[in-house]
Design a protein around this motif. Sequence first.
Motif, PDB file in Angstrom:
ATOM      1  N   GLU A 249       6.320 -15.068 -41.869  1.00  0.00           N
ATOM      2  CA  GLU A 249       6.871 -13.875 -41.230  1.00  0.00           C
ATOM      3  C   GLU A 249       6.239 -13.699 -39.850  1.00  0.00           C
ATOM      4  O   GLU A 249       5.046 -13.918 -39.663  1.00  0.00           O
ATOM      5  N   HIS A 250       7.049 -13.327 -38.891  1.00  0.00           N
ATOM      6  CA  HIS A 250       6.539 -13.080 -37.542  1.00  0.00           C
ATOM      7  C   HIS A 250       5.647 -11.847 -37.564  1.00  0.00           C
ATOM      8  O   HIS A 250       6.033 -10.803 -38.068  1.00  0.00           O
ATOM      9  N   ARG A 251       4.450 -11.968 -37.039  1.00  0.00           N
ATOM     10  CA  ARG A 251       3.506 -10.854 -36.953  1.00  0.00           C
ATOM     11  C   ARG A 251       3.464 -10.398 -35.501  1.00  0.00           C
ATOM     12  O   ARG A 251       3.048 -11.152 -34.629  1.00  0.00           O
ATOM     13  N   PRO A 252       3.900  -9.183 -35.210  1.00  0.00           N
ATOM     14  CA  PRO A 252       3.959  -8.732 -33.818  1.00  0.00           C
ATOM     15  C   PRO A 252       2.599  -8.665 -33.131  1.00  0.00           C
ATOM     16  O   PRO A 252       2.523  -8.771 -31.922  1.00  0.00           O
ATOM     17  N   PHE A 253       1.526  -8.524 -33.889  1.00  0.00           N
ATOM     18  CA  PHE A 253       0.207  -8.388 -33.281  1.00  0.00           C
ATOM     19  C   PHE A 253      -0.735  -9.529 -33.667  1.00  0.00           C
ATOM     20  O   PHE A 253      -1.950  -9.371 -33.629  1.00  0.00           O
ATOM     21  N   SER A 254      -0.167 -10.673 -34.031  1.00  0.00           N
ATOM     22  CA  SER A 254      -1.006 -11.818 -34.370  1.00  0.00           C
ATOM     23  C   SER A 254      -1.700 -12.364 -33.126  1.00  0.00           C
ATOM     24  O   SER A 254      -2.774 -12.950 -33.226  1.00  0.00           O
ATOM     25  N   ASP A 255      -1.097 -12.154 -31.958  1.00  0.00           N
ATOM     26  CA  ASP A 255      -1.746 -12.516 -30.703  1.00  0.00           C
ATOM     27  C   ASP A 255      -2.759 -11.421 -30.378  1.00  0.00           C
ATOM     28  O   ASP A 255      -2.388 -10.247 -30.278  1.00  0.00           O
ATOM     29  N   PRO A 256      -4.047 -11.760 -30.224  1.00  0.00           N
ATOM     30  CA  PRO A 256      -5.056 -10.733 -29.956  1.00  0.00           C
ATOM     31  C   PRO A 256      -4.755  -9.886 -28.715  1.00  0.00           C
ATOM     32  O   PRO A 256      -5.064  -8.697 -28.691  1.00  0.00           O
ATOM     33  N   GLU A 257      -4.139 -10.469 -27.710  1.00  0.00           N
ATOM     34  CA  GLU A 257      -3.808  -9.698 -26.507  1.00  0.00           C
ATOM     35  C   GLU A 257      -2.733  -8.641 -26.813  1.00  0.00           C
ATOM     36  O   GLU A 257      -2.779  -7.537 -26.284  1.00  0.00           O
ATOM     37  N   ALA A 258      -1.775  -8.987 -27.658  1.00  0.00           N
ATOM     38  CA  ALA A 258      -0.749  -8.016 -28.055  1.00  0.00           C
ATOM     39  C   ALA A 258      -1.384  -6.899 -28.873  1.00  0.00           C
ATOM     40  O   ALA A 258      -1.030  -5.720 -28.717  1.00  0.00           O
TER      41      ALA A 258
ATOM     42  N   GLY B  66       1.024  -3.647 -37.710  1.00  0.00           N
ATOM     43  CA  GLY B  66      -0.212  -4.415 -37.626  1.00  0.00           C
ATOM     44  C   GLY B  66      -0.917  -4.487 -38.965  1.00  0.00           C
ATOM     45  O   GLY B  66      -0.737  -3.625 -39.821  1.00  0.00           O
ATOM     46  N   SER B  67      -1.715  -5.509 -39.133  1.00  0.00           N
ATOM     47  CA  SER B  67      -2.507  -5.664 -40.356  1.00  0.00           C
ATOM     48  C   SER B  67      -3.932  -5.189 -40.087  1.00  0.00           C
ATOM     49  O   SER B  67      -4.338  -5.054 -38.927  1.00  0.00           O
ATOM     50  N   PRO B  68      -4.718  -4.953 -41.135  1.00  0.00           N
ATOM     51  CA  PRO B  68      -6.119  -4.579 -40.913  1.00  0.00           C
ATOM     52  C   PRO B  68      -6.893  -5.628 -40.103  1.00  0.00           C
ATOM     53  O   PRO B  68      -7.704  -5.267 -39.247  1.00  0.00           O
ATOM     54  N   ALA B  69      -6.631  -6.895 -40.339  1.00  0.00           N
ATOM     55  CA  ALA B  69      -7.318  -7.954 -39.579  1.00  0.00           C
ATOM     56  C   ALA B  69      -6.912  -7.915 -38.105  1.00  0.00           C
ATOM     57  O   ALA B  69      -7.752  -8.103 -37.218  1.00  0.00           O
ATOM     58  N   GLU B  70      -5.644  -7.665 -37.835  1.00  0.00           N
ATOM     59  CA  GLU B  70      -5.169  -7.578 -36.451  1.00  0.00           C
ATOM     60  C   GLU B  70      -5.754  -6.348 -35.767  1.00  0.00           C
ATOM     61  O   GLU B  70      -6.111  -6.394 -34.583  1.00  0.00           O
ATOM     62  N   TYR B  71      -5.885  -5.262 -36.513  1.00  0.00           N
ATOM     63  CA  TYR B  71      -6.508  -4.051 -35.977  1.00  0.00           C
ATOM     64  C   TYR B  71      -7.950  -4.343 -35.584  1.00  0.00           C
ATOM     65  O   TYR B  71      -8.385  -4.011 -34.485  1.00  0.00           O
ATOM     66  N   ARG B  72      -8.679  -4.962 -36.489  1.00  0.00           N
ATOM     67  CA  ARG B  72     -10.086  -5.275 -36.230  1.00  0.00           C
ATOM     68  C   ARG B  72     -10.230  -6.175 -35.003  1.00  0.00           C
ATOM     69  O   ARG B  72     -11.069  -5.940 -34.138  1.00  0.00           O
ATOM     70  N   THR B  73      -9.374  -7.188 -34.913  1.00  0.00           N
ATOM     71  CA  THR B  73      -9.406  -8.084 -33.760  1.00  0.00           C
ATOM     72  C   THR B  73      -9.111  -7.320 -32.476  1.00  0.00           C
ATOM     73  O   THR B  73      -9.787  -7.507 -31.465  1.00  0.00           O
ATOM     74  N   GLY B  74      -8.111  -6.451 -32.512  1.00  0.00           N
ATOM     75  CA  GLY B  74      -7.742  -5.688 -31.325  1.00  0.00           C
ATOM     76  C   GLY B  74      -8.827  -4.737 -30.873  1.00  0.00           C
ATOM     77  O   GLY B  74      -9.128  -4.647 -29.682  1.00  0.00           O
ATOM     78  N   ILE B  75      -9.435  -4.022 -31.807  1.00  0.00           N
ATOM     79  CA  ILE B  75     -10.468  -3.060 -31.445  1.00  0.00           C
ATOM     80  C   ILE B  75     -11.703  -3.773 -30.910  1.00  0.00           C
ATOM     81  O   ILE B  75     -12.319  -3.345 -29.934  1.00  0.00           O
ATOM     82  N   GLU B  76     -12.051  -4.894 -31.519  1.00  0.00           N
ATOM     83  CA  GLU B  76     -13.204  -5.659 -31.045  1.00  0.00           C
ATOM     84  C   GLU B  76     -12.948  -6.235 -29.654  1.00  0.00           C
ATOM     85  O   GLU B  76     -13.852  -6.276 -28.818  1.00  0.00           O
ATOM     86  N   ARG B  77     -11.723  -6.647 -29.389  1.00  0.00           N
ATOM     87  CA  ARG B  77     -11.378  -7.179 -28.069  1.00  0.00           C
ATOM     88  C   ARG B  77     -11.412  -6.072 -27.020  1.00  0.00           C
ATOM     89  O   ARG B  77     -11.871  -6.284 -25.905  1.00  0.00           O
ATOM     90  N   ALA B  78     -10.919  -4.882 -27.365  1.00  0.00           N
ATOM     91  CA  ALA B  78     -10.945  -3.757 -26.425  1.00  0.00           C
ATOM     92  C   ALA B  78     -12.385  -3.389 -26.068  1.00  0.00           C
ATOM     93  O   ALA B  78     -12.682  -3.076 -24.911  1.00  0.00           O
ATOM     94  N   ILE B  79     -13.269  -3.455 -27.044  1.00  0.00           N
ATOM     95  CA  ILE B  79     -14.688  -3.168 -26.802  1.00  0.00           C
ATOM     96  C   ILE B  79     -15.301  -4.276 -25.951  1.00  0.00           C
ATOM     97  O   ILE B  79     -16.022  -3.999 -24.983  1.00  0.00           O
ATOM     98  N   ALA B  80     -14.986  -5.539 -26.274  1.00  0.00           N
ATOM     99  CA  ALA B  80     -15.515  -6.671 -25.514  1.00  0.00           C
ATOM    100  C   ALA B  80     -15.043  -6.648 -24.059  1.00  0.00           C
ATOM    101  O   ALA B  80     -15.785  -7.031 -23.154  1.00  0.00           O
TER     102      ALA B  80
END
Length: 97
Positions: free
Chosen positions: A16-25, A59-73
């Motif tokens: 299945e296509h995940r809209p937020f699988s790309d960390p930048e998205a 979004g999935s919990p893993a995608e959320y975690r990746t996104g929040i960590e990237r925003a902090i980084a």
Amino acid sequence: MSRTSQPSTNPVKFAEHRPFSDPEAAVRKLIEIANAAEAVQDARIYIERVNGPFLAAGGSPAEYRTGIERAIAKGWLWRHESGTYVKFTDAGAELFA
């Protein structure tokens, strides 16, 4: 002895296509949601004001975690050590100036 191949009767399932699988998205969506969230005392944005809408957007919990960590980084968000809220940094606020 030779074996003959028979066609599979099971259909092939595609991922299945995940809209937020790309960390930048994921980080873009999180920043967009955080910007729209109502800040409270001292410009705090409660984490559930970001987490819930992100998950509701697909979004999935893993995608959320990746996104929040990237925003902090990237220096756009600062997360309190308790994990209960985030704040925009100056660099993060400039994204919407």
